[in-house]
Scaffold this motif. Structure first.
Motif, mmCIF file in Angstrom:
data_model
loop_
_atom_site.group_PDB
_atom_site.id
_atom_site.type_symbol
_atom_site.label_atom_id
_atom_site.label_comp_id
_atom_site.label_asym_id
_atom_site.label_seq_id
_atom_site.Cartn_x
_atom_site.Cartn_y
_atom_site.Cartn_z
ATOM 1 N N UNK A 167 -15.505 3.629 18.302
ATOM 2 C CA UNK A 167 -16.953 3.377 18.295
ATOM 3 C C UNK A 167 -17.399 2.692 17.006
ATOM 4 N N UNK A 168 -18.447 1.897 17.119
ATOM 5 C CA UNK A 168 -18.993 1.213 15.947
ATOM 6 C C UNK A 168 -19.705 2.216 15.053
ATOM 7 N N UNK A 169 -19.304 2.241 13.804
ATOM 8 C CA UNK A 169 -19.976 3.110 12.827
ATOM 9 C C UNK A 169 -20.996 2.324 12.013
ATOM 10 N N UNK A 170 -20.782 1.023 11.903
ATOM 11 C CA UNK A 170 -21.738 0.117 11.263
ATOM 12 C C UNK A 170 -21.697 -1.203 12.030
ATOM 13 N N UNK A 171 -22.476 -2.171 11.583
ATOM 14 C CA UNK A 171 -22.489 -3.464 12.267
ATOM 15 C C UNK A 171 -21.221 -4.271 12.030
ATOM 16 N N UNK A 172 -20.396 -3.875 11.055
ATOM 17 C CA UNK A 172 -19.168 -4.619 10.753
ATOM 18 C C UNK A 172 -17.899 -3.899 11.201
ATOM 19 N N UNK A 173 -18.031 -2.770 11.874
ATOM 20 C CA UNK A 173 -16.859 -2.027 12.332
ATOM 21 C C UNK A 173 -16.052 -2.837 13.335
ATOM 22 N N UNK A 174 -14.737 -2.835 13.173
ATOM 23 C CA UNK A 174 -13.850 -3.465 14.158
ATOM 24 C C UNK A 174 -13.699 -2.511 15.339
ATOM 25 N N UNK A 175 -14.157 -2.929 16.500
ATOM 26 C CA UNK A 175 -14.088 -2.079 17.690
ATOM 27 C C UNK A 175 -13.202 -2.672 18.778
ATOM 28 N N UNK A 176 -12.673 -3.857 18.531
ATOM 29 C CA UNK A 176 -11.840 -4.549 19.509
ATOM 30 C C UNK A 176 -10.370 -4.451 19.115
ATOM 31 N N UNK A 177 -9.540 -3.993 20.051
ATOM 32 C CA UNK A 177 -8.124 -3.801 19.753
ATOM 33 C C UNK A 177 -7.409 -5.071 19.332
ATOM 34 N N UNK A 178 -7.714 -6.183 19.986
ATOM 35 C CA UNK A 178 -7.048 -7.443 19.650
ATOM 36 C C UNK A 178 -7.413 -7.894 18.241
ATOM 37 N N UNK A 179 -8.661 -7.691 17.890
ATOM 38 C CA UNK A 179 -9.082 -8.062 16.542
ATOM 39 C C UNK A 179 -8.401 -7.169 15.503
ATOM 40 N N UNK A 180 -8.259 -5.875 15.812
ATOM 41 C CA UNK A 180 -7.574 -4.968 14.889
ATOM 42 C C UNK A 180 -6.112 -5.377 14.714
ATOM 43 N N UNK A 181 -5.466 -5.767 15.799
ATOM 44 C CA UNK A 181 -4.068 -6.214 15.704
ATOM 45 C C UNK A 181 -3.942 -7.452 14.819
ATOM 46 N N UNK A 182 -4.892 -8.368 14.945
ATOM 47 C CA UNK A 182 -4.858 -9.562 14.091
ATOM 48 C C UNK A 182 -5.032 -9.185 12.622
ATOM 49 N N UNK A 183 -5.891 -8.219 12.378
ATOM 50 C CA UNK A 183 -6.094 -7.790 10.992
ATOM 51 C C UNK A 183 -4.844 -7.112 10.442
ATOM 52 N N UNK A 184 -4.162 -6.348 11.269
ATOM 53 C CA UNK A 184 -2.927 -5.696 10.818
ATOM 54 C C UNK A 184 -1.865 -6.736 10.449
ATOM 55 N N UNK A 185 -1.815 -7.829 11.195
ATOM 56 C CA UNK A 185 -0.889 -8.911 10.859
ATOM 57 C C UNK A 185 -1.221 -9.501 9.493
ATOM 58 N N UNK A 186 -2.494 -9.700 9.233
ATOM 59 C CA UNK A 186 -2.931 -10.229 7.938
ATOM 60 C C UNK A 186 -2.568 -9.274 6.814
ATOM 61 N N UNK A 187 -2.723 -7.994 7.061
ATOM 62 C CA UNK A 187 -2.392 -6.982 6.047
ATOM 63 C C UNK A 187 -0.903 -6.984 5.757
ATOM 64 N N UNK A 188 -0.085 -7.141 6.791
ATOM 65 C CA UNK A 188 1.366 -7.192 6.571
ATOM 66 C C UNK A 188 1.736 -8.396 5.707
ATOM 67 N N UNK A 189 1.028 -9.483 5.874
ATOM 68 C CA UNK A 189 1.321 -10.685 5.094
ATOM 69 C C UNK A 189 0.855 -10.559 3.644
ATOM 70 N N UNK A 190 -0.319 -9.971 3.444
ATOM 71 C CA UNK A 190 -0.920 -9.930 2.106
ATOM 72 C C UNK A 190 -0.590 -8.670 1.315
ATOM 73 N N UNK A 191 -0.285 -7.577 2.025
ATOM 74 C CA UNK A 191 -0.004 -6.315 1.348
ATOM 75 C C UNK A 191 -1.238 -5.544 0.938
#
Length: 262
Positions: A167-191
Motif C-alpha cells: 500500500x502507498x504510505x506517501x505519494x512517492x511510495x513504490x507500489x508496483x512490483x515491476x517498478x520495485x524489481x527495476x529499482x532492485x537492479x539499480x541497487x545491485x549495480x550501484x551498491x
C-alpha cells in the motif's frame, strides 16, 4: 494474532499460548490490561492471568500502572543472540563514525520476511524523530534498508515481498512490483538504495547492504544486514552521503567475513 474457534486453549501448548501473549503485548503501543489482552489473544481471562503471572515471575513481562509490558529479561536474552551480538559489535564503530560525520540517525537492520527489523540505532543532537526504534519493524518495499538488503536476496525472498500488499504510505511510495524489481537492479549495480520520502513524508534515507561473500545468493553475494543514514528530506542529501554509507557497509562486510550470521 487471535486464536480461532478451532484453536481453543486445549488445542494449543502452554508455550504457544505464552508466545501469543508476548507477541500481543509486543505489538501494543503501550501497556495492555488483562481484559484487553484476553480479548486480543482469544484466550480466557483466567488463562491469560495465570500465564502472564508466570511470565512476570521470569521477567518476560512486567506489570505497569495500567497493565502488562515486555520485561527486561527479553532484552537481556536478545543481546545474547550470536548473530545480533556479533553484527552489532562489528557495526557500531562505523555507525558512530557516520553519526559524527552526518549528525543524522544511523540505523542497522536485518530482513525478516517482508519486514525490516531494526537491531541498532544511533541518534545525535540534530537527529529528528523517525518511525523506527530498536526491535521495531517496517515494510521492506518502502525503506532504504529493506531495498538495500532485498536486492541481494534470493528469488524466493523477493517473490515473498512482491506477493504481499504494497500500500502507498506517501505519494512517492513504490507500489508496483515491476517498478520495485527495476529499482532492485539499480541497487545491485550501484551498491546503495534510497528512500525518497517513500515510507514517511518528509523523511529521506540512503542505505547500503552488508554482504558476506561466502553466502550463495544472487551473483554469489548475499546481504545479511543493511546500514543507513536517515534524516529530514529538506536537509539530507542522500546522494552526497552514498559513498560514505557504502564504504562503511563494505568495511563491516570485510570484518564479518565467512562466519554465518543467520
Amino acid at each position: 494474532m487471535r486464536i480461532s474457534a478451532e484453536e481453543t486453549a486445549e488445542h494449543r501448548s502452554v508455550g504457544d499460548r505464552m508466545l501469543l501473549i508476548l507477541d500481543t503485548v509486543a505489538a501494543a503501543p503501550g501497556e495492555l490490561g488483562l481484559s484487553e489482552l484476553a480479548r486480543q489473544t482469544g484466550l480466557k481471562k483466567a488463562t491469560v492471568h495465570r500465564l502472564a503471572a508466570d511470565l512476570v515471575a521470569h521477567r518476560m513481562l512486567e506489570r505497569g500502572g495500567y497493565g502488562y509490558r515486555l520485561g527486561l529479561h527479553l532484552f537481556e536474552l536478545g543481546q545474547q543472540v550470536p548473530a545480533s551480538r556479533r553484527l552489532r559489535a562489528t557495526a557500531l564503530p562505523f555507525m558512530a563514525d557516520l553519526l559524527a560525520a552526518t549528525g543524522e540517525v544511523v540505523q542497522l537492520g536485518v530482513l525478516d520476511g517482508t519486514e525490516i527489523v531494526y537491531v541498532e540505532k544511533l541518534t545525535g543532537r540534530h537527529s529528528v524523530p523517525v518511525p523506527s526504534s530498536v526491535g521495531s519493524r517496517l515494510p521492506v518495499y518502502c525503506t532504504g534498508l529493506g531495498k538495500a538488503i532485498l536486492a541481494f536476496e534470493d528469488e524466493s525472498a523477493i517473490e515473498l515481498v512482491l506477493a504481499a500488499p504494497m500500500p502507498a504510505r506517501t505519494s512517492t511510495t513504490i507500489t508496483d512490483g515491476k517498478r520495485l524489481l527495476r529499482e532492485l537492479e539499480t541497487i545491485r549495480d550501484s551498491g546503495v538504495a534510497y528512500d525518497r520520502e517513500e515510507g514517511t513524508k518528509g523523511i529521506a534515507c540512503v542505505a547500503a547492504p552488508i554482504i558476506v561473500e561466502s553466502y550463495v545468493g544472487r551473483g554469489g553475494h548475499r546481504a545479511v544486514a543493511g546500514l543507513s543514514v536517515t534524516g529530514p528530506a529538506q536537509r539530507l542529501h542522500p546522494e552526497r552521503l552514498a559513498a560514505a554509507v557504502r564504504t562503511a557497509a563494505l568495511s563491516i562486510s570485510r570484518l564479518l567475513g565467512p562466519p554465518s550470521l543467520r
